[in-house]
Design a protein around this motif. Structure first.
Motif, PDB file in Angstrom:
ATOM      1  N   PHE A 296       0.827  -1.203   0.000  1.00  0.00           N
ATOM      2  CA  PHE A 296       0.000   0.000   0.000  1.00  0.00           C
ATOM      3  C   PHE A 296       0.863   1.255   0.000  1.00  0.00           C
ATOM      4  CE2 PHE A 296      -2.112   3.462   2.262  1.00  0.00           C
ATOM      5  CZ  PHE A 296      -3.263   3.609   1.492  1.00  0.00           C
ATOM      6  N   THR A 297       1.910   1.267   0.829  1.00  0.00           N
ATOM      7  CA  THR A 297       2.793   2.439   0.896  1.00  0.00           C
ATOM      8  C   THR A 297       3.486   2.676  -0.434  1.00  0.00           C
ATOM      9  OG1 THR A 297       3.160   2.057   3.269  1.00  0.00           O
ATOM     10  CG2 THR A 297       4.725   3.474   2.119  1.00  0.00           C
ATOM     11  N   ALA A 298       3.905   1.591  -1.100  1.00  0.00           N
ATOM     12  CA  ALA A 298       4.562   1.734  -2.407  1.00  0.00           C
ATOM     13  C   ALA A 298       3.628   2.393  -3.418  1.00  0.00           C
ATOM     14  CB  ALA A 298       5.021   0.360  -2.906  1.00  0.00           C
ATOM     15  N   PHE A 299       2.411   1.902  -3.498  1.00  0.00           N
ATOM     16  CA  PHE A 299       1.429   2.470  -4.426  1.00  0.00           C
ATOM     17  C   PHE A 299       1.056   3.885  -4.009  1.00  0.00           C
ATOM     18  CE2 PHE A 299      -2.939   3.367  -5.671  1.00  0.00           C
ATOM     19  CZ  PHE A 299      -2.908   3.101  -7.031  1.00  0.00           C
ATOM     20  N   PHE A 300       0.844   4.098  -2.731  1.00  0.00           N
ATOM     21  CA  PHE A 300       0.437   5.392  -2.183  1.00  0.00           C
ATOM     22  C   PHE A 300       1.472   6.469  -2.513  1.00  0.00           C
ATOM     23  CE2 PHE A 300       0.653   8.338   1.448  1.00  0.00           C
ATOM     24  CZ  PHE A 300      -0.634   8.841   1.465  1.00  0.00           C
ATOM     25  N   GLY A 301       2.753   6.177  -2.238  1.00  0.00           N
ATOM     26  CA  GLY A 301       3.800   7.153  -2.519  1.00  0.00           C
ATOM     27  C   GLY A 301       3.912   7.471  -3.991  1.00  0.00           C
ATOM     28  N   ALA A 302       3.817   6.443  -4.843  1.00  0.00           N
ATOM     29  CA  ALA A 302       3.909   6.665  -6.288  1.00  0.00           C
ATOM     30  C   ALA A 302       2.734   7.480  -6.807  1.00  0.00           C
ATOM     31  CB  ALA A 302       3.984   5.322  -7.008  1.00  0.00           C
ATOM     32  N   SER A 303       1.551   7.233  -6.258  1.00  0.00           N
ATOM     33  CA  SER A 303       0.360   7.951  -6.723  1.00  0.00           C
ATOM     34  C   SER A 303       0.399   9.433  -6.358  1.00  0.00           C
ATOM     35  CB  SER A 303      -0.905   7.309  -6.141  1.00  0.00           C
ATOM     36  OG  SER A 303      -0.967   7.491  -4.735  1.00  0.00           O
ATOM     37  N   ILE A 304       1.187   9.791  -5.359  1.00  0.00           N
ATOM     38  CA  ILE A 304       1.355  11.206  -5.015  1.00  0.00           C
ATOM     39  C   ILE A 304       2.472  11.827  -5.847  1.00  0.00           C
ATOM     40  CG2 ILE A 304       1.988  12.828  -3.176  1.00  0.00           C
ATOM     41  CD1 ILE A 304       0.684  10.957  -1.190  1.00  0.00           C
ATOM     42  N   ALA A 305       3.569  11.099  -5.999  1.00  0.00           N
ATOM     43  CA  ALA A 305       4.712  11.619  -6.753  1.00  0.00           C
ATOM     44  C   ALA A 305       4.335  11.971  -8.184  1.00  0.00           C
ATOM     45  CB  ALA A 305       5.851  10.592  -6.745  1.00  0.00           C
ATOM     46  N   ILE A 306       3.352  11.280  -8.732  1.00  0.00           N
ATOM     47  CA  ILE A 306       2.997  11.437 -10.143  1.00  0.00           C
ATOM     48  C   ILE A 306       2.418  12.820 -10.446  1.00  0.00           C
ATOM     49  CG2 ILE A 306       0.577  10.683 -10.137  1.00  0.00           C
ATOM     50  CD1 ILE A 306       1.376   8.713 -12.367  1.00  0.00           C
ATOM     51  N   SER A 307       1.985  13.565  -9.412  1.00  0.00           N
ATOM     52  CA  SER A 307       1.355  14.870  -9.647  1.00  0.00           C
ATOM     53  C   SER A 307       2.113  16.043  -9.020  1.00  0.00           C
ATOM     54  CB  SER A 307      -0.070  14.868  -9.084  1.00  0.00           C
ATOM     55  OG  SER A 307      -0.047  14.686  -7.677  1.00  0.00           O
ATOM     56  N   GLN A 308       3.221  15.784  -8.332  1.00  0.00           N
ATOM     57  CA  GLN A 308       3.931  16.859  -7.653  1.00  0.00           C
ATOM     58  C   GLN A 308       4.768  17.686  -8.626  1.00  0.00           C
ATOM     59  OE1 GLN A 308       3.242  17.421  -4.236  1.00  0.00           O
ATOM     60  NE2 GLN A 308       1.726  15.924  -4.942  1.00  0.00           N
ATOM     61  N   ARG A 309       5.059  18.907  -8.239  1.00  0.00           N
ATOM     62  CA  ARG A 309       5.789  19.834  -9.104  1.00  0.00           C
ATOM     63  C   ARG A 309       7.215  20.101  -8.618  1.00  0.00           C
ATOM     64  NH1 ARG A 309       2.431  23.215 -12.427  1.00  0.00           N
ATOM     65  NH2 ARG A 309       4.078  24.786 -12.328  1.00  0.00           N
ATOM     66  N   GLU A 310       7.459  20.022  -7.307  1.00  0.00           N
ATOM     67  CA  GLU A 310       8.787  20.319  -6.772  1.00  0.00           C
ATOM     68  C   GLU A 310       9.698  19.118  -6.947  1.00  0.00           C
ATOM     69  OE1 GLU A 310       8.770  21.866  -2.838  1.00  0.00           O
ATOM     70  OE2 GLU A 310       7.117  23.245  -3.230  1.00  0.00           O
ATOM     71  N   ILE A 311      10.897  19.356  -7.424  1.00  0.00           N
ATOM     72  CA  ILE A 311      11.785  18.272  -7.830  1.00  0.00           C
ATOM     73  C   ILE A 311      12.170  17.367  -6.662  1.00  0.00           C
ATOM     74  CG2 ILE A 311      13.849  19.748  -7.609  1.00  0.00           C
ATOM     75  CD1 ILE A 311      14.998  18.206 -10.030  1.00  0.00           C
ATOM     76  N   LYS A 312      12.504  17.953  -5.513  1.00  0.00           N
ATOM     77  CA  LYS A 312      12.886  17.122  -4.371  1.00  0.00           C
ATOM     78  C   LYS A 312      11.680  16.452  -3.726  1.00  0.00           C
ATOM     79  CE  LYS A 312      15.525  19.757  -1.730  1.00  0.00           C
ATOM     80  NZ  LYS A 312      16.443  20.006  -0.600  1.00  0.00           N
ATOM     81  N   ARG A 313      10.524  17.076  -3.827  1.00  0.00           N
ATOM     82  CA  ARG A 313       9.326  16.461  -3.257  1.00  0.00           C
ATOM     83  C   ARG A 313       8.910  15.234  -4.079  1.00  0.00           C
ATOM     84  NH1 ARG A 313       6.152  18.298   0.746  1.00  0.00           N
ATOM     85  NH2 ARG A 313       7.341  20.241   0.748  1.00  0.00           N
ATOM     86  N   LEU A 315      11.004  13.265  -5.550  1.00  0.00           N
ATOM     87  CA  LEU A 315      11.944  12.228  -5.126  1.00  0.00           C
ATOM     88  C   LEU A 315      11.634  11.745  -3.720  1.00  0.00           C
ATOM     89  CD1 LEU A 315      15.292  13.706  -6.518  1.00  0.00           C
ATOM     90  CD2 LEU A 315      13.832  11.947  -7.525  1.00  0.00           C
ATOM     91  N   ALA A 316      11.112  12.625  -2.873  1.00  0.00           N
ATOM     92  CA  ALA A 316      10.765  12.221  -1.506  1.00  0.00           C
ATOM     93  C   ALA A 316       9.641  11.187  -1.511  1.00  0.00           C
ATOM     94  CB  ALA A 316      10.357  13.442  -0.683  1.00  0.00           C
ATOM     95  N   TYR A 317       8.601  11.441  -2.292  1.00  0.00           N
ATOM     96  CA  TYR A 317       7.512  10.466  -2.371  1.00  0.00           C
ATOM     97  C   TYR A 317       7.962   9.206  -3.102  1.00  0.00           C
ATOM     98  CZ  TYR A 317       4.098  13.517  -0.261  1.00  0.00           C
ATOM     99  OH  TYR A 317       3.418  14.298   0.652  1.00  0.00           O
ATOM    100  N   SER A 318       8.925   9.360  -3.991  1.00  0.00           N
ATOM    101  CA  SER A 318       9.522   8.183  -4.611  1.00  0.00           C
ATOM    102  C   SER A 318      10.222   7.326  -3.556  1.00  0.00           C
ATOM    103  CB  SER A 318      10.520   8.609  -5.686  1.00  0.00           C
ATOM    104  OG  SER A 318      11.279   7.510  -6.136  1.00  0.00           O
ATOM    105  N   THR A 319      10.900   7.967  -2.619  1.00  0.00           N
ATOM    106  CA  THR A 319      11.564   7.228  -1.537  1.00  0.00           C
ATOM    107  C   THR A 319      10.546   6.461  -0.705  1.00  0.00           C
ATOM    108  OG1 THR A 319      13.358   8.848  -1.411  1.00  0.00           O
ATOM    109  CG2 THR A 319      13.010   7.442   0.506  1.00  0.00           C
ATOM    110  N   ILE A 320       9.436   7.122  -0.368  1.00  0.00           N
ATOM    111  CA  ILE A 320       8.373   6.441   0.380  1.00  0.00           C
ATOM    112  C   ILE A 320       7.923   5.195  -0.377  1.00  0.00           C
ATOM    113  CG2 ILE A 320       5.993   6.657   1.184  1.00  0.00           C
ATOM    114  CD1 ILE A 320       6.582   9.629   1.711  1.00  0.00           C
ATOM    115  N   SER A 321       7.744   5.330  -1.680  1.00  0.00           N
ATOM    116  CA  SER A 321       7.306   4.217  -2.499  1.00  0.00           C
ATOM    117  C   SER A 321       8.337   3.092  -2.517  1.00  0.00           C
ATOM    118  CB  SER A 321       7.030   4.699  -3.924  1.00  0.00           C
ATOM    119  OG  SER A 321       6.578   3.649  -4.738  1.00  0.00           O
ATOM    120  N   GLN A 322       9.613   3.444  -2.685  1.00  0.00           N
ATOM    121  CA  GLN A 322      10.663   2.416  -2.746  1.00  0.00           C
ATOM    122  C   GLN A 322      10.854   1.725  -1.398  1.00  0.00           C
ATOM    123  OE1 GLN A 322      12.136   1.583  -5.772  1.00  0.00           O
ATOM    124  NE2 GLN A 322      10.510   2.972  -6.421  1.00  0.00           N
ATOM    125  N   LEU A 323      10.685   2.456  -0.318  1.00  0.00           N
ATOM    126  CA  LEU A 323      10.733   1.828   1.004  1.00  0.00           C
ATOM    127  C   LEU A 323       9.572   0.858   1.176  1.00  0.00           C
ATOM    128  CD1 LEU A 323      11.683   4.955   3.126  1.00  0.00           C
ATOM    129  CD2 LEU A 323      13.101   2.948   2.794  1.00  0.00           C
TER     130      LEU A 323
END
Length: 633
Positions: A296-313, A315-323
């Motif tokens: 769930f966390t992997a999908f959840f993080g990716a589903s947020i990262a897909i719409s963000q505009r800030e470059i580090k943010r 990657l941050a949600y990408s980290t949540i997804s990869q964890l």
């Protein structure tokens, strides 16, 4: 030589700890000297970590037969606490990754932090951060690990809030510290329960005692202990619902983001579960919970990262997804796949964050990817290395992420098909939002902004991490990562062709889709977002989790505060005020007769004696009258 490397592995965390003390107490005013001390200490730690790894391979040490050293830390009656080292393939892999990434991040920081007024303080903090994580990696028991676990949390607070003059940085630091404390409280209770039930928190002793305990008492208590212990990794490793601190950690300098998200704080939780896997694996229901939460966390993080505009943010949600991927692998029973992905992820995620920092540095700290564009020719080294990082995290062969993600998908498919499907969808989303980032920043409309120079100190670590992002996965596959890092019998590396083909095709499709949307503009991104409607809105606003917590704090926590205030002021305070009023009244009354004049005291004493005599006479006469009336005399 092998024995020397193993017995002196404690020097690996000690070196950056010494650097922290030297810089913090004596040299933080001298920027160049501070950087030299920190980099030198990290370089020595890295060399010692290589020697330790060679010693483990050469001596045949395995996860089943580790090298252990203990010293008594504290004693009280029959209770004693030990500090020690537990050196095995798992710990030396972590020592290698943490020391190497820390070293490269510090070299990068020389260029990135140049001219900063707190240059020395930064290197002091980052040295302590490295020392804390390295100490955690060699801990021989839960208590020792918990000490370093808390030091890692302290360092994250200091580094996220490094620019404490900014309100956002201060708030982000507090948010990270408080959120992870929730998880740490559960972890502490779990450790105390372990000590109560087993009489020890030593990893090897617990592993020996566990089978007989389960045979006698079952897994009921172990389930409770396991859940409590896992709350710590939920907070530290950004699992839902304690993930909210991780994106705000971007308020720290870019090198801090790379260190936190790649090799230190966030993987501490994964490492804890891996180190205590003998306990978690003994409770199948707990592993299933970990697998589903990770998915769930992997999908959840990716589903947020897909719409963000800030470059580090992003990657941050990408980290949540990869964890989440790593936890998913642990949950489906593959410690090897989880740690293999941790290994490769450390390199390509550090690379991506350092590339993002270089882009922001060149763009005068601009973070919005849609305000960038056409940078591939202006900063070619960053473009090439970030492309390698994007290909690695997307799972494109032969880059590192392809091999480690393939292991996770294979493990998931063999155990739980729904979780496998979630993992596959998440893999596609990962490739899409990373391609989106790459294409918008480097292929978008050209920006007219004048770019800042990127020094060689920043470029060299990018190149080295890019090489590692290219070869680490293939190297782990060829040299049989699963033979060394495992739970139970050795797991020889193998590749499921059907999964491998799918893993290769998914990112290709995602890249084609992103290219047509953001480069060729065949389909309008704004129109797609509008058609997604509420789904896009929810994703962009991160499912309103932060807003929910804010409301929860306002109505629940603040409400409790108001109730406690009423009790304190009007109930407890009222009782205390009544008691104090009575004391004050009686003291005032008694104070009036305390004049200090001897004559008055003598007169009062005489009056008292007279009163006592009169009372005595009256009492005697009363007794005499009763006796006479009764005819006794």
């Amino acid at each position: 030589m092998e024995y020397f490397a193993l017995t002196n592995a404690w020097l690996i965390p000690l070196m950056p700890a010494i650097a922290f003390v030297l810089i913090g107490l004596f040299f933080k005013r001298w920027s160049a000297l501070s950087a030299c001390i920190a980099v030198f200490a990290s370089a020595v730690s890295f060399i010692l970590a290589i020697f330790a790894a060679i010693a483990v391979i050469g001596s045949g040490i395995s996860v089943d037969a580790p090298f252990v050293g203990h010293v008594i830390w504290a004693e009280a009656a029959d209770l004693h606490f030990e500090m020690g080292m537990l050196i095995d393939p798992l710990s030396v892999m972590m020592l290698f990754v943490v020391s190497l990434v820390s070293l490269l991040v510090q070299i990068y920081s020389i260029g990135y932090m140049r001219g900063d007024k707190s240059f020395g303080r930064f290197f002091a903090y980052i040295s302590l951060f490295s020392a804390s994580m390295l100490g955690l990696n060699i801990s021989a028991n839960f208590l020792q690990m918990y000490i370093f676990w808390e030091l890692v949390g302290l360092c994250s607070y200091l580094l996220i809030g490094f620019y404490y003059q900014r309100i956002a940085a201060r708030e982000a630091a507090k948010k990270a510290f408080i959120t992870t404390r929730i998880g740490d409280f559960g972890l502490l209770i779990g450790i105390l329960l372990l000590q109560t039930v087993f009489g020890t928190v030593d990893f090897l002793e617990l592993r020996q005692l566990l089978p007989s305990y389960i045979a006698s008492y079952g897994t009921g208590t172990l389930t409770i202990i396991g859940i409590l212990l896992f709350i710590g990794p939920i907070g530290k490793s950004g699992q839902f619902p304690l993930h909210v601190w991780l994106p705000d950690a971007m308020e720290g300098p870019a090198p801090v983001s790379a260190l936190i998200h790649a090799a230190t704080m966030v993987v501490a939780g994964v490492y804890l579960v891996a180190r205590a896997y003998f306990l978690f694996a003994s409770v199948p229901a707990l592993l299933e919970f970990i697998a589903w939460l990770g998915a769930f966390t992997a999908f959840f993080g990716a589903s947020i990262a897909i719409s963000q505009r800030e470059i580090k943010r992003i990657l941050a949600y990408s980290t949540i997804s990869q964890l989440g991927y790593m936890m998913l692998a642990l949950g489906v029973g593959s410690l090897t796949a989880s740690l293999f992905h941790l290994f490769t992820h450390a390199f390509f995620k550090a690379l991506l964050f350092l590339c993002a920092g270089a882009v922001m540095h060149a763009m005068n700290d601009e973070a919005d990817i849609f305000k960038m564009g056409g940078l591939r020719k202006k900063i070619p080294i960053v473009f090439i290395t970030m492309t390698i990082g994007v290909l690695a995290i997307s799972g494109v062969p032969p880059f590192a992420g392809f091999f480690s993600k393939d292991e996770i998908l294979s493990a998931a498919l063999s155990v739980n098909t729904p979780i496998y499907i979630i993992a596959v969808i998440t893999a596609f989303m990962t490739a899409f939002y990373m391609a989106r980032l790459l294409f918008v920043v480097f292929f978008g409309e050209k920006t007219n902004m004048r770019l800042h120079h990127i020094s060689c100190f920043m470029q060299i670590p990018l190149v080295l991490l890019a090489v590692l992002s290219l070869v680490s996965g293939l190297g782990g596959y060829i040299y049989d990562f699963g033979y060394w890092i495992r739970f139970g019998a050795p797991q020889p590396e193998h590749m499921d062709i059907s999964i491998a083909v799918l893993s290769a095709v998914l990112p290709l499709l995602a890249f084609i889709l992103a290219w047509n949307i953001y480069v060729r503009k065949k389909w309008s991104a704004d129109c797609i977002a509008a058609r997604m409607g509420v789904l896009y809105t929810i994703s962009f606003h991160k499912y309103y989790i932060d807003e929910f917590y804010a409301v929860l704090c306002r109505f629940f926590i603040d409400g409790i505060g108001r109730v406690m205030y009423f009790i304190d002021i009007y109930i407890i305070g009222g009782i205390i005020n009544v008691i104090s009023g009575l004391v004050l009244f009686s003291s005032t009354l008694l104070g009036k007769i305390q004049t200090g004049q001897t004559q008055r005291y003598a007169a009062a004493f005489l009056c008292g004696v007279i009163i006592l005599l009169l009372c005595g006479i009256l009492y005697f006469n009363k007794i005499s009258g009763i006796t006479a009336g009764g005819g006794v005399l």
